[in-house]
Design a protein around this motif. Structure first.
Motif, short mmCIF file in Angstrom:
data_model
loop_
_atom_site.label_atom_id
_atom_site.label_comp_id
_atom_site.label_asym_id
_atom_site.label_seq_id
_atom_site.Cartn_x
_atom_site.Cartn_y
_atom_site.Cartn_z
N ARG A 754 54.31 31.47 70.30
CA ARG A 754 54.01 32.59 69.41
C ARG A 754 55.30 33.37 69.17
O ARG A 754 55.92 33.85 70.12
CB ARG A 754 52.95 33.51 70.00
N THR A 756 56.75 36.61 67.13
CA THR A 756 56.40 37.81 66.36
C THR A 756 57.61 38.64 66.02
O THR A 756 57.50 39.62 65.29
CB THR A 756 55.40 38.67 67.15
N THR A 777 49.55 24.95 69.89
CA THR A 777 49.73 25.54 68.56
C THR A 777 51.06 26.25 68.45
O THR A 777 51.68 26.62 69.45
CB THR A 777 48.61 26.54 68.26
N TYR A 778 51.49 26.43 67.19
CA TYR A 778 52.66 27.25 66.88
C TYR A 778 52.23 28.31 65.88
O TYR A 778 51.69 28.01 64.82
CB TYR A 778 53.80 26.42 66.29
N THR A 779 52.49 29.58 66.23
CA THR A 779 52.14 30.70 65.36
C THR A 779 53.33 31.61 65.22
O THR A 779 53.93 32.01 66.23
CB THR A 779 50.95 31.50 65.94
N GLN A 780 53.67 31.96 63.96
CA GLN A 780 54.78 32.88 63.72
C GLN A 780 54.36 33.92 62.70
O GLN A 780 53.92 33.60 61.60
CB GLN A 780 56.03 32.14 63.23
N THR A 781 54.52 35.18 63.11
CA THR A 781 54.19 36.28 62.19
C THR A 781 55.40 37.18 61.95
O THR A 781 55.29 38.16 61.21
CB THR A 781 53.05 37.12 62.76
N SER A 804 47.71 23.24 65.49
CA SER A 804 48.03 23.82 64.18
C SER A 804 49.37 24.54 64.21
O SER A 804 49.85 24.96 65.26
CB SER A 804 46.94 24.81 63.77
N SER A 806 51.11 27.71 62.11
CA SER A 806 50.84 28.81 61.19
C SER A 806 52.04 29.73 61.15
O SER A 806 52.39 30.33 62.18
CB SER A 806 49.59 29.58 61.62
N THR A 808 53.11 32.84 58.94
CA THR A 808 52.66 33.79 57.91
C THR A 808 53.60 34.98 57.77
O THR A 808 53.40 35.83 56.91
CB THR A 808 51.26 34.30 58.24
#
Length: 894
Positions: A754, A756, A777-781, A804, A806, A808
């Motif tokens: 993650r 951020t 998962t990989y998430t970047q905000t 997934s 993501s 965004t």
């Protein structure tokens, strides 16, 4: 001189009235009417005989022979008169008249003395000797044979004790231990303790008391040479005032007694202890300092100033749990071969202030059996200890540890050099460094260490290492910093760590990897033995693959835990591996299995894969690297990590440089703590600068890696940053790795990365290497991410995700092949995959007005064929990608 003695021998004189006509006898007959007198003279006696005219009288006078015989070591001189002046012409015999005497003297060769004198076989033993050895045989009445024998002289040596006294003391010596009828003297003999007999068999004693002038007390009592006696017992041993005893005297000794003016103790001033090889002195003595054979024991709280130098001695503190001991160490050097140079056995707390140059050398033999009471450090305390001051401390712990406590240890301000066989500095309950300069060498152990992880009686968590200041350089054979619970680094310390012989100096040799072309596998015994294991090897292209079964080798214990060991043949296999677990009856298959690891490259610095008791979760296997050890049949656990904690590592500041053979930072979650739970396994970085060179992971957390600030530079590593969860919300992180750069691996929860905020810059080499790899998962905000992978064969890439992806918010720049390329989503616009050569240089993205939107660099080590960018900085319009000053691509968002 012994007195002159004579042998008196009397014989019965028989008078006959008749003439005996035999040899050696003469007679005279006289007849007269008147009285006449006749005188007869012998050569050594004159006699007068008388007759009357009325009758005829016959007188018989006899002559006898006295003969002498001797052995070779004695000669006889015979005299003809009682004055021993006229010598007989023959010293072997002499003739004498009846009832007269013989005089003689004896002379012996050197080393011999009279044994016996016997006359016709009758011995005369009661013979005293004089210098002239003069003898007499009286009243000879028959022929005599005198036999004289000699014997070797026996010299009896009396062991003498000589007293050397100053003018303020006198000595009274007693024959026995009853201490009665003593004699004031400066000379004494070794005597039997009960009879007072002088002894020369090595069991004699000297018992004495001392009398002191008013205002004086004993300073020292020494006996030399030490090999001529066994013990010196003092008044404390004998429980008798002013009384001493020297036991088992085997030769002449000298007893030296010195005095000093009786201290008038000033409770407001410190007690001063001065070491010397000539004796330890104590000034302003509070009455609670004892000295024996160079070992000083303090038994009461107070302030103590310590100075001097001794080649064999120690400082011991043995007080009550309520006592606080303050030791002020000035210029001081203590060496010991029997115990710790400084050993705090008991107290409430010990505070040590280093004021000068202090040198402590622990030369105890490593053969000494260690017990619970054995101080395991050169500077050791069994209770809380604070060390501070502006002086310089040198500690040489050749027995075990350098500085150590059984409880809490805090260091402030000092300049310290520590060289230890095992750990340099160990606080079993906690270790805190607030300031100072430290140069630490742990030849086989850890630089800084704690060992307990339970809760104290006061409710405090044990096992924490806290560093808030100072300059610390560590060379360690094992881990640089090893905490049984947490490591907390805050403030502005400067820490440089070198581990193993590969990077550290002055440490022992590390275990070496196998050269037999064999990969070892170690499986925890807590995992069922009904499974079998195999490894699927592939090359960089992913097309050439081979299965290798794991063959059981042996079982053995590592750190008290049972493991099973297997061997895997590396002959002809590719660079990349996947470990599989199968049921015992199943065949090798990439689609049907019990569990498997992710695909990774072999780590050439290690030769053994390790699967712990908590490393198989569901169908996922987490593996780590270790060294089997070519000299060990049961495997060798080899930990040379930079900073390790069995719970959490928190870095809030400081400048940290790590060169480690093993992981640079490592937090465990598979260690059962003394609290009964497992560690959290987290690494939290909020500030500071961290630079890491490692042959394994740069940063590894069994659970979560959280980066919210600071600067992180992983210059080289097998894997850059690894954890079950990786969260980046701030700071600047740069990673270069030979396998995965950022890896979210299997753990207690679904793996995830993650982002951020912050900046993340990742570079990996070619092959099956992922710059960013998540088994979840990989998430970047938010944030700014540059991910480079010089992948070949399309097996890895800039981002590789099992789950997934993501993005965004923030910016993600993928350079090189990427298995996943996100499209525009959320606030982000995406370029999609752009096929273009990306070589070394500085890259800038300009908007249509020529404003710089973003910039990044790549090295000339690799050339990439693709790039894609997704960013919330893009808006509708055209953009230009420039390398240095050359435009290489223009793209437009509509």
């Amino acid at each position: 001189m012994t007195k002159k003695a004579f042998i008196l021998i009397s014989f019965i004189v028989f008078f006959g009235l008749f003439f005996i006509g035999c040899g050696g006898v003469s007679s005279t007959t006289t007849s007269t009417d008147a009285t006449t007198t006749e005188t007869t003279t012998n050569s050594n006696i004159t006699t007068t005989e008388a007759t009357t005219t009325e009758e005829e009288t016959t007188v018989t006078t006899s002559v006898y022979t006295v003969s002498f015989s001797t052995d070779d070591h004695v000669s006889v001189t015979i005299y003809e008169d009682a004055n021993y002046t006229t010598t007989s012409s023959d010293n072997s015999s002499i003739s004498v008249y009846n009832n007269h005497d013989v005089y003689f003297t004896l002379e012996f060769t050197e080393g011999y003395e009279l044994d016996t004198i016997s006359i016709d076989g009758s011995g005369y033993d009661d013979v005293d000797e004089t210098d002239t050895l003069m003898f007499i045989i009286e009243n000879i009445t028959e022929d005599l044979s005198v036999s004289i024998t000699s014997v070797e002289t026996v010299t009896i040596t009396e062991y003498v004790a000589t007293f050397l006294l100053d003018e303020n003391v006198s000595v009274t010596v007693y024959d026995t231990q009853d201490y009665t009828s003593g004699t004031v003297t400066t000379i004494a003999y070794a005597r039997d303790s009960d009879t007072g007999e002088i002894l020369t068999d090595g069991s004699g004693q000297v018992n004495f008391t001392v009398t002191l002038a008013e205002g004086y007390e004993i300073d020292t009592v020494t006996v030399t040479p030490t090999y001529n006696y066994n013990n010196l017992k003092d008044p404390g041993d004998l429980e008798l005032d002013n009384t001493y005893r020297v036991t088992k005297i085997q030769g002449d000794i000298t007893i030296k007694i010195t005095t000093k003016v009786i201290d008038q103790y000033d409770e407001f001033s410190p007690t001063v202890i001065t070491y010397s090889d000539l004796g330890v002195t104590v000034d302003n003595d509070n009455g609670y300092v004892s000295v024996e054979s160079g070992i000083v024991t303090i038994s009461l709280s107070g302030d103590y100033e310590i100075t001097g130098s001794i080649s064999e001695g120690a400082l011991v503190v043995s007080c009550t749990d309520d006592d606080v001991i303050d030791l002020y160490l000035y210029d001081l050097s203590i060496t010991s071969t029997t115990t710790a140079p400084i050993n705090v056995i008991s107290a409430g707390k010990t505070e040590i202030v280093i004021q000068g140059t202090v040198i402590l050398t622990d030369n105890r033999s490593t053969e000494i059996e260690e017990t619970d009471d054995t101080p395991n450090a050169a500077l050791f305390s069994s209770v809380d200890m604070d060390i501070a001051g502006t002086g310089t401390l040198y500690v040489y712990g050749y027995y075990n540890n350098g500085i150590g406590t059984s409880d809490d240890l805090k260091l402030t301000d000092i300049t310290a050099t520590v060289i230890a066989l095992n750990n340099a500095i160990k606080g079993s309950d906690s270790l805190t460094i607030e300031s100072g300069i430290y140069d630490l060498t742990a030849q086989t152990g850890d630089g800084l260490k704690t060992s307990n992880s339970d809760i104290s009686d006061k409710g405090n968590q044990r096992g924490i290492i806290t560093i808030s200041g100072g300059t610390i350089t560590i060379n360690a054979g094992s881990d640089g910093i090893d905490a049984a619970y947490d490591v907390l680094i805050e403030g502005s310390p400067v820490i440089t760590i070198y581990t193993s012989e590969s990077y550290a100096t002055g440490v022992g040799a590390a275990a070496s990897t196998s050269t037999s072309g064999t990969l070892y596998l170690r499986i925890s015994s807590s995992i069922s033995t009904t499974y079998r294991y195999a490894v699927y090897f592939t090359d960089a292209s992913g097309t050439n693959a081979v299965w290798m079964d794991a063959d059981f080798l042996t079982s053995g214990y590592v750190d008290g835990r049972l493991y099973y060991f297997y061997t895997i043949d590396l002959s002809g296999v590719g660079q990349y591996y996947t470990l599989y677990q199968f049921t015992s009856s199943s065949t090798n298959s990439t689609s049907s299995y019990v569990a498997k690891s992710e695909t990774s490259s072999l780590n050439s610095a290690y030769d053994m894969l390790v699967v712990g008791s908590r490393d198989i979760i569901g169908t996922a296997i987490s593996v780590s690297w270790s060294i089997y050890g070519s000299s060990s049949s049961t495997g060798t656990e080899f930990s040379t990590k930079g900073i390790k904690a069995d719970n959490t590592i928190t870095i809030n500041g400081g400048a940290i440089v790590i060169y480690s053979y093993d992981d640079g930072l490592h937090a465990n979650s598979d260690v059962l703590l003394e609290t009964g739970s497992y560690g959290d396994g987290d690494i939290i970085i909020t500030n500071g600068t961290i630079t890491i060179t490692s042959k394994d992971d740069g940063i590894h957390a069994d659970s979560t890696v959280s980066i919210s600030g600071g600067t992180i530079n992983v210059l080289t590593a097998y894997e850059g940053i690894e954890g079950n969860i990786i969260e980046i919300s701030g700071g600047t992180s740069t990673v270069v790795a030979t396998d995965d750069g950022i890896n979210a691996t299997y753990g207690s929860v679904t793996p995830a990365i993650r982002v951020t905020g912050g900046t993340l810059d990742v570079t990996v080499g070619s092959g099956d290497t992922d710059a960013i790899d998540t088994n979840g998962t990989y998430t970047q905000t938010g944030g700014f991410v540059v991910s480079r992978s010089a992948v070949t064969g399309q097996m890895g890439g800039a981002i590789d995700s099992v789950g997934s992806v993501s993005i965004t918010g923030g910016t993600f720049i993928g350079i090189g092949y990427s298995e996943t390329v996100t499209s525009s989503t959320g606030d982000n616009l995406s370029t999609g995959r752009i096929s273009i050569t990306i070589s070394g240089g500085t890259y800038t993205v300009l908007d249509s007005s020529g404003n710089t939107i973003m910039t990044f660099t790549t090295s000339s080590a690799y050339t990439y064929a693709q790039i894609w960018i997704t960013s919330d900085l893009f808006e509708t319009g055209s953009y230009t990608l420039i390398r240095n000053t050359t435009t290489i691509k223009t793209f437009t968002f509509s």
